[in-house]
Design a protein around this motif. Structure first.
Motif, PDB file in Angstrom:
ATOM      1  N   VAL A   1       0.724  -1.256   0.179  1.00  0.00           N
ATOM      2  CA  VAL A   1       0.014  -0.077   0.248  1.00  0.00           C
ATOM      3  C   VAL A   1       0.810   1.231   0.168  1.00  0.00           C
TER       4      VAL A   1
ATOM      5  N   SER B   1       3.111  -2.188   5.139  1.00  0.00           N
ATOM      6  CA  SER B   1       3.505  -2.695   4.015  1.00  0.00           C
ATOM      7  C   SER B   1       4.831  -2.365   3.329  1.00  0.00           C
ATOM      8  N   PRO B   2       4.658  -1.211   3.140  1.00  0.00           N
ATOM      9  CA  PRO B   2       6.159  -0.572   2.395  1.00  0.00           C
ATOM     10  C   PRO B   2       7.550  -1.049   3.330  1.00  0.00           C
TER      11      PRO B   2
HETATM   12  C1  FAD Z   1      -7.150 -11.197   9.046  1.00  0.00           C
HETATM   13  C2  FAD Z   1      -6.184 -10.284   7.997  1.00  0.00           C
HETATM   14  C3  FAD Z   1      -5.335 -11.064   7.275  1.00  0.00           C
HETATM   15  C4  FAD Z   1      -4.604 -10.303   6.433  1.00  0.00           C
HETATM   16  N1  FAD Z   1      -3.771 -11.061   5.619  1.00  0.00           N
HETATM   17  C5  FAD Z   1      -3.335 -10.398   4.587  1.00  0.00           C
HETATM   18  C6  FAD Z   1      -2.154 -10.932   3.520  1.00  0.00           C
HETATM   19  O1  FAD Z   1      -2.080 -12.182   3.650  1.00  0.00           O
HETATM   20  N2  FAD Z   1      -1.734 -10.317   2.733  1.00  0.00           N
HETATM   21  C7  FAD Z   1      -1.834  -8.684   2.809  1.00  0.00           C
HETATM   22  O2  FAD Z   1      -1.290  -8.279   1.856  1.00  0.00           O
HETATM   23  N3  FAD Z   1      -2.638  -8.027   3.581  1.00  0.00           N
HETATM   24  C8  FAD Z   1      -3.236  -8.823   4.342  1.00  0.00           C
HETATM   25  N4  FAD Z   1      -4.118  -8.257   5.420  1.00  0.00           N
HETATM   26  C9  FAD Z   1      -4.033  -6.717   5.509  1.00  0.00           C
HETATM   27  C10 FAD Z   1      -2.684  -6.353   6.325  1.00  0.00           C
HETATM   28  O3  FAD Z   1      -2.704  -6.469   7.488  1.00  0.00           O
HETATM   29  C11 FAD Z   1      -2.436  -4.815   6.010  1.00  0.00           C
HETATM   30  O4  FAD Z   1      -3.517  -3.971   6.169  1.00  0.00           O
HETATM   31  C12 FAD Z   1      -1.777  -4.443   4.688  1.00  0.00           C
HETATM   32  O5  FAD Z   1      -0.478  -5.185   4.478  1.00  0.00           O
HETATM   33  C13 FAD Z   1      -1.310  -2.979   4.554  1.00  0.00           C
HETATM   34  O6  FAD Z   1      -0.829  -2.382   5.721  1.00  0.00           O
HETATM   35  P1  FAD Z   1      -0.342  -0.797   5.863  1.00  0.00           P
HETATM   36  O7  FAD Z   1       0.045  -0.546   7.164  1.00  0.00           O
HETATM   37  O8  FAD Z   1       0.767  -0.550   4.653  1.00  0.00           O
HETATM   38  O9  FAD Z   1      -1.681   0.048   5.376  1.00  0.00           O
HETATM   39  P2  FAD Z   1      -3.041  -0.151   6.148  1.00  0.00           P
HETATM   40  O10 FAD Z   1      -3.094   1.185   6.760  1.00  0.00           O
HETATM   41  O11 FAD Z   1      -3.094  -1.126   7.058  1.00  0.00           O
HETATM   42  O12 FAD Z   1      -4.303  -0.115   4.989  1.00  0.00           O
HETATM   43  C14 FAD Z   1      -4.334   1.067   4.246  1.00  0.00           C
HETATM   44  C15 FAD Z   1      -5.293   0.864   3.051  1.00  0.00           C
HETATM   45  O13 FAD Z   1      -4.644  -0.017   2.381  1.00  0.00           O
HETATM   46  C16 FAD Z   1      -5.702  -1.086   1.720  1.00  0.00           C
HETATM   47  N5  FAD Z   1      -5.266  -2.378   1.934  1.00  0.00           N
HETATM   48  C17 FAD Z   1      -4.991  -2.820   3.123  1.00  0.00           C
HETATM   49  N6  FAD Z   1      -4.633  -4.341   2.868  1.00  0.00           N
HETATM   50  C18 FAD Z   1      -4.811  -4.366   1.806  1.00  0.00           C
HETATM   51  C19 FAD Z   1      -4.882  -5.662   0.910  1.00  0.00           C
HETATM   52  N7  FAD Z   1      -4.364  -6.711   1.505  1.00  0.00           N
HETATM   53  N8  FAD Z   1      -5.028  -5.607  -0.638  1.00  0.00           N
HETATM   54  C20 FAD Z   1      -5.476  -4.479  -0.981  1.00  0.00           C
HETATM   55  N9  FAD Z   1      -5.512  -3.214  -0.365  1.00  0.00           N
HETATM   56  C21 FAD Z   1      -5.443  -3.225   0.882  1.00  0.00           C
HETATM   57  C22 FAD Z   1      -6.951  -0.520   2.419  1.00  0.00           C
HETATM   58  O14 FAD Z   1      -7.861   0.274   1.566  1.00  0.00           O
HETATM   59  C23 FAD Z   1      -6.486  -0.003   3.638  1.00  0.00           C
HETATM   60  O15 FAD Z   1      -7.672   0.975   4.246  1.00  0.00           O
HETATM   61  C24 FAD Z   1      -4.626  -9.019   6.005  1.00  0.00           C
HETATM   62  C25 FAD Z   1      -5.629  -8.143   7.196  1.00  0.00           C
HETATM   63  C26 FAD Z   1      -6.371  -9.023   8.167  1.00  0.00           C
HETATM   64  C27 FAD Z   1      -7.341  -8.096   8.913  1.00  0.00           C
END
Ligand code: FAD
Length: 259
Positions: free
Chosen positions: A79, A85-86
């Motif tokens: 994301v 994720s980054p």
């Molecule tokens: C039970 C559970 C299992 C999960 N398993 C995985 C997994 O196996 N692989 C994975 O990539 N993520 C998975 N996720 C999502 C992961 O936890 C994170 O949210 C994601 O990696 C992004 O983290 P971030 O802090 O960068 O952004 P965040 O602040 O967490 O998310 C910001 C926004 O990015 C978008 N987003 C978040 N996750 C995703 C996604 N997977 N695909 C598309 N858009 C997304 C949404 O719009 C979200 O509001 C899972 C979440 C849950 C609740």
């Protein structure tokens, strides 16, 4: 002295499926870490990676490897403005990642009774949760048929195809036991409709493609990934009589929202 709720593991391999967008990491595994296919772990990283820094950002990730494997693997989106994720994407082989000692989640085949057809519907990285189930002989023993539907935007997001084919070759009793439906919504793919999963359920096209009926008498459905897809599909399926299990009563529907 307090005992930490997590262990420190090491990244042993990385795969970049789409540079800067979709990747997988393999990590070492705490021998005591146990889970059921379909469950997820909480991964932690320090916001500022100093020596001895403690993890302070945590996110859920489904395990893509089966429980008996000696390593863990996770499949992730990047994301662009995300907090976690980054950072996960920046990890190199040899770097540390923290993993909660407990696995969580209820989207497992144990929720369903023996027999019938298992529909695994995923958007994007929601595919992750299904991979260890497909690599588990019990899944193939429990269900007469398994239908995996992977909804993505572009065709290059149809990852893990070699693994999916290998699981079917290893475990399917016949060619008829497994149906794989890759469905891009924003570009054409030969032989597949260009549509969202929910539209395909509503129109009946998904059942035609699968050669199976979405009838709660014979079908068990899992929904995983984008919460909008999960919500809409859940509503359509509830109208057809699908329901999650309740105490003592096996269900016909199990879901996991990824955000
Ligand atoms: C039970 C559970 C299992 C999960 N398993 C995985 C997994 O196996 N692989 C994975 O990539 N993520 C998975 N996720 C999502 C992961 O936890 C994170 O949210 C994601 O990696 C992004 O983290 P971030 O802090 O960068 O952004 P965040 O602040 O967490 O998310 C910001 C926004 O990015 C978008 N987003 C978040 N996750 C995703 C996604 N997977 N695909 C598309 N858009 C997304 C949404 O719009 C979200 O509001 C899972 C979440 C849950 C609740």
């Amino acid at each position: 002295m307090t005992q930490e709720k997590y262990t420190s593991q090491i990244v042993t391999a990385r795969t970049e499926w789409i540079p800067g967008k979709l990747f997988s990491i393999v990590t070492t595994k705490d021998p005591a870490f146990a889970f059921i296919p379909g469950q997820f772990a909480r991964l932690g990283l320090p916001e500022n990676p100093q020596p001895d820094a403690k993890p302070d950002i945590w996110r859920a990730y489904s395990m893509v490897t089966p429980p008996q494997a000696n390593e863990l693997a996770f499949y992730s989106i990047v994301v662009p403005d995300g907090q976690f994720s980054p950072r996960l994407h920046d990890l190199k082989v040899g770097d540390a990642v923290y993993i909660d000692k407990t696995a969580f989640g209820f989207m497992t085949i144990e929720r369903f009774p023996q027999g019938g057809q298992l529909w695994m519907l995923a958007t994007g990285t929601g595919l992750s949760a299904y991979l260890p189930m497909l690599d588990d002989p019990q899944t193939w023993r429990q269900f007469e048929r398994i239908i995996l539907v992977h909804g993505v935007r572009q065709a290059d997001e149809l990852t893990y195809q070699d693994d999916i084919a290998r699981f079917a070759r290893s475990h399917a009793a016949s060619d008829q036991q497994f149906v794989y439906l890759p469905v891009p919504s924003r570009e054409p793919l030969a032989g597949m409709p260009q549509a969202r999963i929910t539209a395909l359920i509503e129109s009946g096209q998904l059942e035609q493609l699968a050669g199976a009926s979405l009838d709660p008498a014979v079908a068990r459905v899992m929904l995983c990934g984008n919460p909008a897809m999960v919500k809409d599909a859940r509503k359509i399926l509830a109208d057809r009589g699908f329901a999650p299990g309740r105490r003592g009563v096996a269900g016909t529907l199990a879901v996991e929202n990824y955000w």
